[in-house]
Design an enzyme around this catalytic site. Structure first.
Site, PDB file in Angstrom:
ATOM      1  CB  CYS A 100      35.216  33.516  24.849  1.00 14.73           C
ATOM      2  SG  CYS A 100      34.734  33.594  26.594  1.00 14.73           S
ATOM      3  CB  CYS A 120      34.077  43.011  42.058  1.00 20.84           C
ATOM      4  SG  CYS A 120      32.750  42.503  43.135  1.00 20.84           S
TER       5      CYS A 120
END
Length: 134
Positions: A100, A120
């Site tokens: 998406c 991260c």
């Protein structure tokens, strides 16, 4: 990876909290040590909060000491995309959901073996699916 999806801004604003929207759609970053999953130890899968794509596994999560959930590899190499990010007067590698396009965080080359990568990731971009839930 499932087929790519395009969600309208209106639908995203209805589905996501304001913080999830800011992080995933406006490339925001949550404060370190503030996210729901940075110190979370559950066993299961981490999904994209916007589309539900499986992104990471608890098996590859580790404590990087940075204050954000860190993983040394995605669940599938096709589940995330990487882009060059030159914001904040530095060059980094941004990580997005391949399905998406939601902003997830950044990847750095200072992680543990076997990949030596540190994905991260913002907690606000993730949804956890417990391995014990059927």
């Amino acid at each position: 990876m499932a087929d790519k999806v395009v969600m309208s801004d209106k639908d995203l604003k209805q589905k996501l909290t304001p913080e999830q929207y800011r992080v995933t759609q406006k490339c925001g970053t949550e404060l370190p040590f503030s996210g729901k999953y940075y110190n979370f130890k559950g066993k299961g899968k981490y999904l994209c909060v916007a589309c539900g794509e499986e992104l990471f596994s608890s098996d590859t999560k580790y404590d990087s000491g940075t204050g954000w959930p860190s993983f040394y590899e995605p669940a599938d190499s096709n589940s995330v995309e990487q882009r060059e990010d030159k914001s904040l007067l530095m060059t980094r590698t941004e990580v997005r959901c391949a399905r998406c396009g939601a902003h997830l965080g950044h990847v750095f080359e200072d992680g543990p073996a076997p990949t030596h990568l540190r994905y991260c990731i913002n907690s606000a971009a993730l949804q956890f699916a417990d391995a014990n839930d059927k």
